[in-house]
Every structure is written in structure tokens, then in C-alpha cells.
Design a protein around this motif. Structure first.
Motif, PDB file in Angstrom:
ATOM      1  N   GLY A  19       0.848  -1.188   0.000  1.00 29.58           N
ATOM      2  CA  GLY A  19       0.000   0.000   0.000  1.00 29.58           C
ATOM      3  C   GLY A  19       0.885   1.240   0.000  1.00 29.58           C
ATOM      4  N   ILE A  20       0.273   2.395   0.094  1.00 36.70           N
ATOM      5  CA  ILE A  20       1.019   3.652   0.083  1.00 36.70           C
ATOM      6  C   ILE A  20       2.064   3.692   1.196  1.00 36.70           C
ATOM      7  CG2 ILE A  20       0.816   6.164   0.416  1.00 36.70           C
ATOM      8  CD1 ILE A  20      -0.053   5.231  -2.342  1.00 36.70           C
ATOM      9  N   GLY A  21       1.701   3.262   2.384  1.00 36.04           N
ATOM     10  CA  GLY A  21       2.646   3.280   3.510  1.00 36.04           C
ATOM     11  C   GLY A  21       3.866   2.415   3.253  1.00 36.04           C
ATOM     12  N   GLU A  22       3.637   1.218   2.718  1.00 39.11           N
ATOM     13  CA  GLU A  22       4.759   0.327   2.418  1.00 39.11           C
ATOM     14  C   GLU A  22       5.619   0.892   1.285  1.00 39.11           C
ATOM     15  OE1 GLU A  22       1.673  -2.018   4.485  1.00 39.11           O
ATOM     16  OE2 GLU A  22       1.537  -0.927   2.605  1.00 39.11           O
ATOM     17  N   LEU A  23       4.979   1.460   0.266  1.00 37.72           N
ATOM     18  CA  LEU A  23       5.737   2.049  -0.845  1.00 37.72           C
ATOM     19  C   LEU A  23       6.602   3.212  -0.355  1.00 37.72           C
ATOM     20  CD1 LEU A  23       2.988   1.935  -3.605  1.00 37.72           C
ATOM     21  CD2 LEU A  23       5.029   0.492  -3.472  1.00 37.72           C
ATOM     22  N   ARG A  24       6.058   4.031   0.517  1.00 37.76           N
ATOM     23  CA  ARG A  24       6.848   5.140   1.079  1.00 37.76           C
ATOM     24  C   ARG A  24       8.007   4.621   1.919  1.00 37.76           C
ATOM     25  NH1 ARG A  24       1.743   8.955   2.509  1.00 37.76           N
ATOM     26  NH2 ARG A  24       1.719  10.094   0.543  1.00 37.76           N
ATOM     27  N   ALA A  25       7.776   3.561   2.680  1.00 40.77           N
ATOM     28  CA  ALA A  25       8.846   2.975   3.495  1.00 40.77           C
ATOM     29  C   ALA A  25       9.969   2.432   2.606  1.00 40.77           C
ATOM     30  CB  ALA A  25       8.284   1.872   4.392  1.00 40.77           C
ATOM     31  N   ILE A  26       9.619   1.815   1.484  1.00 41.94           N
ATOM     32  CA  ILE A  26      10.635   1.332   0.535  1.00 41.94           C
ATOM     33  C   ILE A  26      11.452   2.511   0.024  1.00 41.94           C
ATOM     34  CG2 ILE A  26      10.975   0.338  -1.778  1.00 41.94           C
ATOM     35  CD1 ILE A  26       8.480  -1.454  -1.099  1.00 41.94           C
ATOM     36  N   GLN A  45      21.537  -3.662 -10.764  1.00 45.46           N
ATOM     37  CA  GLN A  45      22.293  -2.583 -10.123  1.00 45.46           C
ATOM     38  C   GLN A  45      21.751  -2.323  -8.727  1.00 45.46           C
ATOM     39  OE1 GLN A  45      22.125   0.754 -12.776  1.00 45.46           O
ATOM     40  NE2 GLN A  45      23.294  -0.282 -14.361  1.00 45.46           N
ATOM     41  N   TRP A  46      21.184  -3.351  -8.120  1.00 47.11           N
ATOM     42  CA  TRP A  46      20.506  -3.216  -6.851  1.00 47.11           C
ATOM     43  C   TRP A  46      21.460  -3.220  -5.669  1.00 47.11           C
ATOM     44  CZ3 TRP A  46      21.738  -7.690  -4.342  1.00 47.11           C
ATOM     45  CH2 TRP A  46      21.954  -8.827  -5.122  1.00 47.11           C
ATOM     46  N   LYS A  47      20.931  -2.723  -4.567  1.00 48.92           N
ATOM     47  CA  LYS A  47      21.566  -2.831  -3.258  1.00 48.92           C
ATOM     48  C   LYS A  47      20.748  -3.857  -2.489  1.00 48.92           C
ATOM     49  CE  LYS A  47      22.774   2.045  -3.355  1.00 48.92           C
ATOM     50  NZ  LYS A  47      22.623   3.344  -2.703  1.00 48.92           N
ATOM     51  N   ILE A  48      21.297  -4.406  -1.447  1.00 48.27           N
ATOM     52  CA  ILE A  48      20.599  -5.482  -0.726  1.00 48.27           C
ATOM     53  C   ILE A  48      19.252  -5.006  -0.163  1.00 48.27           C
ATOM     54  CG2 ILE A  48      21.688  -5.198   1.543  1.00 48.27           C
ATOM     55  CD1 ILE A  48      20.998  -8.548  -0.263  1.00 48.27           C
ATOM     56  N   ASP A  49      19.159  -3.752   0.289  1.00 53.74           N
ATOM     57  CA  ASP A  49      17.866  -3.257   0.780  1.00 53.74           C
ATOM     58  C   ASP A  49      16.833  -3.153  -0.337  1.00 53.74           C
ATOM     59  OD1 ASP A  49      18.384  -3.128   3.512  1.00 53.74           O
ATOM     60  OD2 ASP A  49      19.204  -1.100   3.385  1.00 53.74           O
ATOM     61  N   ASP A  50      17.282  -2.967  -1.598  1.00 54.13           N
ATOM     62  CA  ASP A  50      16.359  -2.973  -2.737  1.00 54.13           C
ATOM     63  C   ASP A  50      15.699  -4.345  -2.873  1.00 54.13           C
ATOM     64  OD1 ASP A  50      17.324  -0.406  -3.307  1.00 54.13           O
ATOM     65  OD2 ASP A  50      18.531  -1.063  -5.005  1.00 54.13           O
ATOM     66  N   VAL A  51      16.453  -5.381  -2.540  1.00 57.74           N
ATOM     67  CA  VAL A  51      15.949  -6.760  -2.652  1.00 57.74           C
ATOM     68  C   VAL A  51      15.068  -7.112  -1.464  1.00 57.74           C
ATOM     69  CG1 VAL A  51      16.614  -9.195  -2.774  1.00 57.74           C
ATOM     70  CG2 VAL A  51      17.958  -7.470  -4.007  1.00 57.74           C
ATOM     71  N   ILE A  52      15.574  -6.866  -0.267  1.00 64.38           N
ATOM     72  CA  ILE A  52      14.894  -7.303   0.957  1.00 64.38           C
ATOM     73  C   ILE A  52      13.649  -6.460   1.275  1.00 64.38           C
ATOM     74  CG2 ILE A  52      15.168  -7.637   3.456  1.00 64.38           C
ATOM     75  CD1 ILE A  52      16.811  -9.594   1.723  1.00 64.38           C
ATOM     76  N   GLY A  53      13.739  -5.147   1.095  1.00 62.77           N
ATOM     77  CA  GLY A  53      12.663  -4.240   1.497  1.00 62.77           C
ATOM     78  C   GLY A  53      11.304  -4.557   0.897  1.00 62.77           C
ATOM     79  N   PRO A  54      11.190  -4.644  -0.436  1.00 68.25           N
ATOM     80  CA  PRO A  54       9.874  -4.928  -1.018  1.00 68.25           C
ATOM     81  C   PRO A  54       9.301  -6.284  -0.598  1.00 68.25           C
ATOM     82  CG  PRO A  54      11.298  -3.946  -2.659  1.00 68.25           C
ATOM     83  CD  PRO A  54      12.153  -4.246  -1.461  1.00 68.25           C
ATOM     84  N   ILE A  55      10.155  -7.267  -0.408  1.00 72.57           N
ATOM     85  CA  ILE A  55       9.663  -8.585   0.014  1.00 72.57           C
ATOM     86  C   ILE A  55       9.140  -8.506   1.445  1.00 72.57           C
ATOM     87  CG2 ILE A  55      10.280 -10.983   0.486  1.00 72.57           C
ATOM     88  CD1 ILE A  55      12.379 -10.722  -1.791  1.00 72.57           C
ATOM     89  N   ARG A  56       9.959  -7.956   2.354  1.00 70.63           N
ATOM     90  CA  ARG A  56       9.564  -7.864   3.766  1.00 70.63           C
ATOM     91  C   ARG A  56       8.301  -7.022   3.931  1.00 70.63           C
ATOM     92  NH1 ARG A  56      10.097  -4.753   8.176  1.00 70.63           N
ATOM     93  NH2 ARG A  56      11.237  -3.087   7.134  1.00 70.63           N
ATOM     94  N   LEU A  57       8.295  -5.838   3.329  1.00 67.02           N
ATOM     95  CA  LEU A  57       7.133  -4.964   3.466  1.00 67.02           C
ATOM     96  C   LEU A  57       5.911  -5.520   2.738  1.00 67.02           C
ATOM     97  CD1 LEU A  57       9.033  -1.607   3.245  1.00 67.02           C
ATOM     98  CD2 LEU A  57       7.774  -2.463   5.227  1.00 67.02           C
ATOM     99  N   GLY A  58       6.133  -6.242   1.639  1.00 67.70           N
ATOM    100  CA  GLY A  58       5.023  -6.881   0.941  1.00 67.70           C
ATOM    101  C   GLY A  58       4.375  -7.970   1.780  1.00 67.70           C
ATOM    102  N   LEU A  59       5.199  -8.743   2.476  1.00 70.52           N
ATOM    103  CA  LEU A  59       4.663  -9.774   3.375  1.00 70.52           C
ATOM    104  C   LEU A  59       3.866  -9.138   4.512  1.00 70.52           C
ATOM    105  CD1 LEU A  59       7.754 -12.146   3.571  1.00 70.52           C
ATOM    106  CD2 LEU A  59       5.511 -12.746   2.623  1.00 70.52           C
ATOM    107  N   ILE A  60       4.426  -8.083   5.110  1.00 70.54           N
ATOM    108  CA  ILE A  60       3.740  -7.392   6.206  1.00 70.54           C
ATOM    109  C   ILE A  60       2.441  -6.775   5.695  1.00 70.54           C
ATOM    110  CG2 ILE A  60       3.909  -5.451   7.821  1.00 70.54           C
ATOM    111  CD1 ILE A  60       6.994  -6.124   7.915  1.00 70.54           C
TER     112      ILE A  60
END
Length: 116
Positions: A19-26, A45-60
Motif C-alpha cells: 500500500g502507500i505506507g509500504e511504498l513510502r517505506a521502501i 544494479q541493486w543494493k541489498i535493501d532494494d531486494v529485501i525491502g519490497p519482500i519484507r514490506l510486501g509480506l507485512i
């Protein structure tokens, strides 16, 4: 915004939602807009937070507790590389920042019957 979607990934099959909140957090965590993060993922060209963030926040966002989301990511990293998870992360972002819908505003075009 869209509702949760079931996605099969190296961590299993789970509900994901950004949602908007998760997208802003990413955006805050990755210091870039969501579309930029997605392009970094797709262009390797990603950083590790680019990989982990959307998955973690998507699950939440999909309803999983924060602690369980972190455990799911750790378990996935035991069976898949961060490179493989970058594909999952890009797909999660794509589903929640880009989508097509049949419901268009305004009147239907001439000659096209509106379905009931």
C-alpha cells in the motif's frame, strides 16, 4: 490501492501487498523512488535493501507479522541467492505500482456495449 495477491517465491506461497505506507517505506529505506528501485532490480544494479525491502514490506502488507516476515526472508536466503530474490522483489513492486484495469473512467466508446 490493490488488495493482497498470492505470490509463489523461494520462501513459499504468501500474500503480498504494497500500500502507500509500504511504498513510502521502501522509498525511504532505499533512498529512491519505487520505480527507480524496480529498475535497479531489473538491471542488476541493486543494493541489498532494494531486494529485501519490497519482500519484507510486501509480506507485512499482506498480513504477516513483522517477526515472521523477517524469518521468511531468512529462510528464503538459505535456499535462494539475493540475485534470485531480486527477481521476486521486482515482481512484487511491479504488481503494486503498475497494473492494468478494465474499469476506465467516463462513458464507453461508441459501438462498445457496456457489460452488466
Amino acid at each position: 490501492m490493490r488488495g493482497a495477491e498470492e505470490i509463489t517465491w523461494p520462501g513459499g506461497e504468501h500474500s503480498f501487498r504494497l500500500g502507500i505506507g509500504e511504498l513510502r517505506a521502501i522509498e525511504q529505506k532505499c533512498d529512491a523512488g519505487c520505480a527507480v528501485v524496480m529498475m535497479r532490480l531489473l538491471s542488476s544494479q541493486w543494493k541489498i535493501d532494494d531486494v529485501i525491502g519490497p519482500i519484507r514490506l510486501g509480506l507485512i502488507g499482506g498480513g504477516m507479522e513483522e517477526r515472521l516476515a523477517q524469518k521468511a526472508i531468512e529462510a528464503a536466503l538459505d535456499v535462494a541467492s539475493p540475485y534470485a530474490l531480486a527477481v521476486t522483489s521486482a515482481e512484487i513492486l511491479r504488481r503494486f505500482i503498475m497494473w492494468e484495469t478494465d474499469d476506465q473512467p467516463g462513458e464507453p466508446q461508441a459501438g462498445i456495449a457496456k457489460e452488466s
